[in-house]
Design an enzyme around this catalytic site. Structure first.
Site, PDB file in Angstrom:
ATOM      1  N   LYS A   1       2.445  -3.473   6.586  1.00 29.67           N
ATOM      2  CA  LYS A   1       2.739  -3.684   5.169  1.00 29.67           C
ATOM      3  C   LYS A   1       4.232  -3.538   4.915  1.00 29.67           C
ATOM      4  CE  LYS A   1      -1.344  -4.541   3.509  1.00 29.67           C
ATOM      5  NZ  LYS A   1      -1.685  -5.824   2.884  1.00 29.67           N
TER       6      LYS A   1
ATOM      7  N   SER B   1       0.840  -1.205   0.000  1.00 31.17           N
ATOM      8  CA  SER B   1       0.000   0.000   0.000  1.00 31.17           C
ATOM      9  C   SER B   1       0.862   1.238   0.000  1.00 31.17           C
ATOM     10  CB  SER B   1      -0.883   0.004   1.260  1.00 31.17           C
ATOM     11  OG  SER B   1      -1.497   1.269   1.439  1.00 31.17           O
TER      12      SER B   1
ATOM     13  N   TYR C   1      -1.093  -0.172  10.567  1.00 27.98           N
ATOM     14  CA  TYR C   1      -1.446  -0.820   9.301  1.00 27.98           C
ATOM     15  C   TYR C   1      -0.328  -0.617   8.285  1.00 27.98           C
ATOM     16  CZ  TYR C   1      -3.286  -1.334   4.622  1.00 27.98           C
ATOM     17  OH  TYR C   1      -3.435  -1.684   3.301  1.00 27.98           O
TER      18      TYR C   1
HETATM   19  P1  NAD Z   1     -11.028  -6.643   1.525  1.00 29.80           P
HETATM   20  O1  NAD Z   1     -11.200  -6.587   2.993  1.00 29.80           O
HETATM   21  O2  NAD Z   1     -12.182  -6.405   0.636  1.00 29.80           O
HETATM   22  O3  NAD Z   1     -10.405  -8.058   1.107  1.00 29.80           O
HETATM   23  C1  NAD Z   1      -9.518  -8.749   1.954  1.00 29.80           C
HETATM   24  C2  NAD Z   1      -9.978 -10.200   1.966  1.00 29.80           C
HETATM   25  O4  NAD Z   1      -9.100 -10.953   2.769  1.00 29.80           O
HETATM   26  C3  NAD Z   1     -11.390 -10.371   2.566  1.00 29.80           C
HETATM   27  O5  NAD Z   1     -12.153 -11.199   1.734  1.00 29.80           O
HETATM   28  C4  NAD Z   1     -11.134 -11.033   3.914  1.00 29.80           C
HETATM   29  O6  NAD Z   1     -12.180 -11.897   4.290  1.00 29.80           O
HETATM   30  C5  NAD Z   1      -9.844 -11.788   3.640  1.00 29.80           C
HETATM   31  N1  NAD Z   1      -8.983 -12.021   4.806  1.00 29.80           N
HETATM   32  C6  NAD Z   1      -8.569 -11.115   5.709  1.00 29.80           C
HETATM   33  N2  NAD Z   1      -7.748 -11.706   6.615  1.00 29.80           N
HETATM   34  C7  NAD Z   1      -7.638 -13.020   6.240  1.00 29.80           C
HETATM   35  C8  NAD Z   1      -6.946 -14.132   6.756  1.00 29.80           C
HETATM   36  N3  NAD Z   1      -6.193 -14.041   7.863  1.00 29.80           N
HETATM   37  N4  NAD Z   1      -7.063 -15.320   6.126  1.00 29.80           N
HETATM   38  C9  NAD Z   1      -7.840 -15.434   5.013  1.00 29.80           C
HETATM   39  N5  NAD Z   1      -8.533 -14.415   4.470  1.00 29.80           N
HETATM   40  C10 NAD Z   1      -8.415 -13.220   5.085  1.00 29.80           C
HETATM   41  O7  NAD Z   1      -9.832  -5.625   1.185  1.00 29.80           O
HETATM   42  P2  NAD Z   1      -9.313  -5.112  -0.229  1.00 29.80           P
HETATM   43  O8  NAD Z   1      -9.674  -3.674  -0.349  1.00 29.80           O
HETATM   44  O9  NAD Z   1      -9.702  -6.061  -1.296  1.00 29.80           O
HETATM   45  O10 NAD Z   1      -7.734  -5.192  -0.006  1.00 29.80           O
HETATM   46  C11 NAD Z   1      -7.000  -6.342  -0.385  1.00 29.80           C
HETATM   47  C12 NAD Z   1      -5.558  -6.119   0.015  1.00 29.80           C
HETATM   48  O11 NAD Z   1      -5.081  -4.905  -0.592  1.00 29.80           O
HETATM   49  C13 NAD Z   1      -5.356  -5.944   1.522  1.00 29.80           C
HETATM   50  O12 NAD Z   1      -4.156  -6.610   1.894  1.00 29.80           O
HETATM   51  C14 NAD Z   1      -5.181  -4.444   1.694  1.00 29.80           C
HETATM   52  O13 NAD Z   1      -4.353  -4.123   2.797  1.00 29.80           O
HETATM   53  C15 NAD Z   1      -4.528  -4.048   0.396  1.00 29.80           C
HETATM   54  N6  NAD Z   1      -4.790  -2.648   0.021  1.00 29.80           N
HETATM   55  C16 NAD Z   1      -6.066  -2.193  -0.057  1.00 29.80           C
HETATM   56  C17 NAD Z   1      -6.302  -0.846  -0.388  1.00 29.80           C
HETATM   57  C18 NAD Z   1      -7.707  -0.281  -0.442  1.00 29.80           C
HETATM   58  O14 NAD Z   1      -7.855   0.945  -0.345  1.00 29.80           O
HETATM   59  N7  NAD Z   1      -8.724  -1.109  -0.612  1.00 29.80           N
HETATM   60  C19 NAD Z   1      -5.224   0.007  -0.672  1.00 29.80           C
HETATM   61  C20 NAD Z   1      -3.934  -0.520  -0.595  1.00 29.80           C
HETATM   62  C21 NAD Z   1      -3.719  -1.852  -0.249  1.00 29.80           C
HETATM   63  C1  WQD Z   2      -9.559  10.019   0.625  1.00 21.20           C
HETATM   64  C2  WQD Z   2      -9.814  11.508   0.745  1.00 21.20           C
HETATM   65  C3  WQD Z   2     -10.171  12.240   2.986  1.00 21.20           C
HETATM   66  C4  WQD Z   2     -13.955  10.106   3.573  1.00 21.20           C
HETATM   67  C5  WQD Z   2      -6.985   5.108   2.907  1.00 21.20           C
HETATM   68  C6  WQD Z   2      -5.993   4.398   3.748  1.00 21.20           C
HETATM   69  C7  WQD Z   2      -4.920   3.777   2.901  1.00 21.20           C
HETATM   70  C8  WQD Z   2      -5.528   2.950   1.793  1.00 21.20           C
HETATM   71  C9  WQD Z   2      -6.544   3.718   1.003  1.00 21.20           C
HETATM   72  C10 WQD Z   2      -5.330   0.628   2.492  1.00 21.20           C
HETATM   73  C11 WQD Z   2      -9.096  12.147   1.927  1.00 21.20           C
HETATM   74  C12 WQD Z   2     -11.424  12.449   2.147  1.00 21.20           C
HETATM   75  C13 WQD Z   2     -12.790  10.603   3.019  1.00 21.20           C
HETATM   76  C14 WQD Z   2     -15.003  11.003   3.905  1.00 21.20           C
HETATM   77  C15 WQD Z   2     -13.666  12.826   3.099  1.00 21.20           C
HETATM   78  N1  WQD Z   2      -6.093   1.752   2.319  1.00 21.20           N
HETATM   79  N2  WQD Z   2     -12.642  11.934   2.778  1.00 21.20           N
HETATM   80  N3  WQD Z   2     -14.803  12.338   3.646  1.00 21.20           N
HETATM   81  O1  WQD Z   2      -7.200   8.144   3.622  1.00 21.20           O
HETATM   82  O2  WQD Z   2      -6.331   8.446   1.249  1.00 21.20           O
HETATM   83  O3  WQD Z   2      -6.363   6.178   2.255  1.00 21.20           O
HETATM   84  O4  WQD Z   2      -7.527   4.218   1.941  1.00 21.20           O
HETATM   85  O5  WQD Z   2      -4.195   0.468   2.147  1.00 21.20           O
HETATM   86  O6  WQD Z   2      -4.135   2.976   3.734  1.00 21.20           O
HETATM   87  O7  WQD Z   2      -5.358   5.371   4.580  1.00 21.20           O
HETATM   88  O8  WQD Z   2      -8.499   7.265   1.622  1.00 21.20           O
HETATM   89  O9  WQD Z   2     -10.863   7.312   1.003  1.00 21.20           O
HETATM   90  O10 WQD Z   2     -10.242   7.513   3.465  1.00 21.20           O
HETATM   91  O11 WQD Z   2      -9.809   9.434   1.911  1.00 21.20           O
HETATM   92  O12 WQD Z   2     -13.508  14.047   2.883  1.00 21.20           O
HETATM   93  O13 WQD Z   2     -16.083  10.620   4.428  1.00 21.20           O
HETATM   94  O14 WQD Z   2     -11.204  11.723   0.968  1.00 21.20           O
HETATM   95  O15 WQD Z   2      -9.953  13.317   3.877  1.00 21.20           O
HETATM   96  O16 WQD Z   2      -8.686  13.443   1.536  1.00 21.20           O
HETATM   97  P1  WQD Z   2      -7.065   7.633   2.240  1.00 21.20           P
HETATM   98  P2  WQD Z   2      -9.937   7.826   2.047  1.00 21.20           P
END
Ligand code: NAD
Ligand code: WQD
Length: 345
Positions: free
Chosen positions: A155, A127, A151
């Site tokens: 990562k 991430s 978090y």
């Molecule tokens: P999500 O929660 O929709 O998907 C994660 C999946 O993993 C879920 O289906 C959950 O049930 C499963 N899971 C969690 N812990 C587990 C475990 N111990 N064993 C088996 N299954 C498990 O999240 P997502 O948005 O699809 O994110 C997927 C990956 O990408 C995550 O590792 C997250 O940290 C990373 N990521 C997400 C974002 C984002 O904004 N969505 C941004 C950057 C990185």
């Molecule tokens: C985006 C923008 C908020 C909600 C997060 C995690 C990051 C990654 C992606 C896992 C910001 C604004 C948001 C609301 C708002 N996840 N906002 N009102 O914070 O960039 O990243 O998700 O890896 O780890 O930190 O994403 O969607 O929360 O916010 O104004 O109700 O929207 O202030 O500027 P963020 P976000």
């Protein structure tokens, strides 16, 4: 000929399910391992409707070594894509041990089981949070990593552990993919993001306001040093991200080594830009109110995806309007996520 099966941990989740579509489209056979802690088994039927077949689901936890040994021993997988993990920054601050156990311990158990089974191609969900507050944007992969919460640190710890593994055993093929802000949904509207409870992230919250589940969006501050004062982020369509994983898989299968790559668009968009794009997509006004800044928010950041473009031949090509249009289609058709029965209650 490398086996076509790819183990997709967390494959029932938001990004994993979309990646299963891209894998199937590219001729791979995704097999999902997921504990369904943050996803719904009904996504499998939706995947069948989109691709013609539902991936096999192994319901279990990546921390279960005996299960992993059995799964990796019973079928020959060409690679593992590791999505399974927890991702809520606020929750990680409140409960760090759960995040380190799930995200770090889970990844180490998986890598160890892969090593024992002789499966040494791994695509890891990292991430942009590993960067913390950047010195400038666009952020290149060699920018300092200063994660500001458990978090992001979880990562980064996994990234460093996998780098050490690769140094010890150079035959590993590893891609550390740093996603910026994934949003959107598959164009069919059959799969998408459905966070449990009140959404923390912008796009799912906007969707719930637009469909009338919430009164209005609270914009966290409009006094940032950005063009319109609201926060700026690098939003990337989840299907672009999914296709980026297929490109990374193909690269890993052809090249031993470890790559660290940003998956983003290289462009920043403000909260108000997202709001206006969503109004164009939904055809109606989106009620919002300006509130105070959210603690811990970085004013603006976006990624430099040029290394991913050069290494993988991948670039994001879906723009903000498509991200909003696809999100809106998903939200309209599935106001209660996969719990379509709830719609009738
Ligand atoms: P999500 O929660 O929709 O998907 C994660 C999946 O993993 C879920 O289906 C959950 O049930 C499963 N899971 C969690 N812990 C587990 C475990 N111990 N064993 C088996 N299954 C498990 O999240 P997502 O948005 O699809 O994110 C997927 C990956 O990408 C995550 O590792 C997250 O940290 C990373 N990521 C997400 C974002 C984002 O904004 N969505 C941004 C950057 C990185
Ligand atoms: C985006 C923008 C908020 C909600 C997060 C995690 C990051 C990654 C992606 C896992 C910001 C604004 C948001 C609301 C708002 N996840 N906002 N009102 O914070 O960039 O990243 O998700 O890896 O780890 O930190 O994403 O969607 O929360 O916010 O104004 O109700 O929207 O202030 O500027 P963020 P976000």
């Amino acid at each position: 000929m490398a086996p076509k099966s790819v183990l997709v941990t967390g494959g029932a989740g938001f990004i994993g399910s979309h990646t299963c579509v891209a894998l199937a489209t590219a001729g791979y056979t995704p097999v999902i391992l997921d504990n369904l802690g943050n996803s719904d088994i009904r996504v499998l039927e939706r995947l069948r409707q989109i691709t013609g077949s539902a991936p096999r689901l192994i319901q279990g936890d990546v921390r279960d070594r005996a299960l992993l040994d059995r799964v990796l021993g019973e079928e020959s997988f060409s690679a593992v894509i590791h999505f399974a993990g927890l991702k809520a920054v606020g929750d990680s601050v409140a409960d760090p041990l759960t995040y380190y156990d799930n995200n770090v311990h889970g990844s180490l158990v998986l890598a160890s089981a892969m090593q024992q089974a002789g499966v040494r191609t791994l695509i890891f969900s990292s991430s942009a949070t590993v960067y913390g507050e950047p010195d400038h944007s666009p952020i290149p992969e060699d920018a300092p990593c200063r994660p500001a919460n458990p978090y992001g640190r979880s990562k980064r710890m996994v990234e460093e552990a996998l780098a050490d593994l690769h140094r010890a055993q150079p035959g590993w093929r590893i891609a550390l993919l740093r996603y910026f802000n994934p949003v959107g949904a598959h164009e069919s509207g059959l799969i998408g993001e459905h966070p449990q409870g009140k959404p923390n992230n912008l796009m799912p919250f906007v969707c719930q306001v637009a469909v009338g589940q919430r009164d209005k969006l609270l914009i966290h501050g409009n006094d940032y040093p950005t063009p319109d004062g609201t926060g700026v982020r690098d939003y990337v369509h989840v299907m672009d991200l999914a296709e980026g994983h297929v490109a990374a898989l193909r690269h890993a299968q052809g090249h031993a080594g470890l790559v660290t790559l940003n998956l983003g668009t290289g462009r920043g968009a403000s909260v108000l830009e997202v709001v206006h794009a969503f109004e164009r997509a939904s055809g109606g006004p989106l009620p919002y109110e300006i509130g105070p800044r959210r603690p811990g928010d970085v004013p603006a950041y976006w990624g430099d995806p040029s290394l991913a473009e050069a290494t993988l031949g991948w670039r994001a090509h879906r723009g903000l309007d498509q991200m909003c249009a696809d999100s809106w289609r998903w939200q309209q058709g599935n106001p209660n996520g996969y719990d379509t029965l709830a719609a009738d209650r």
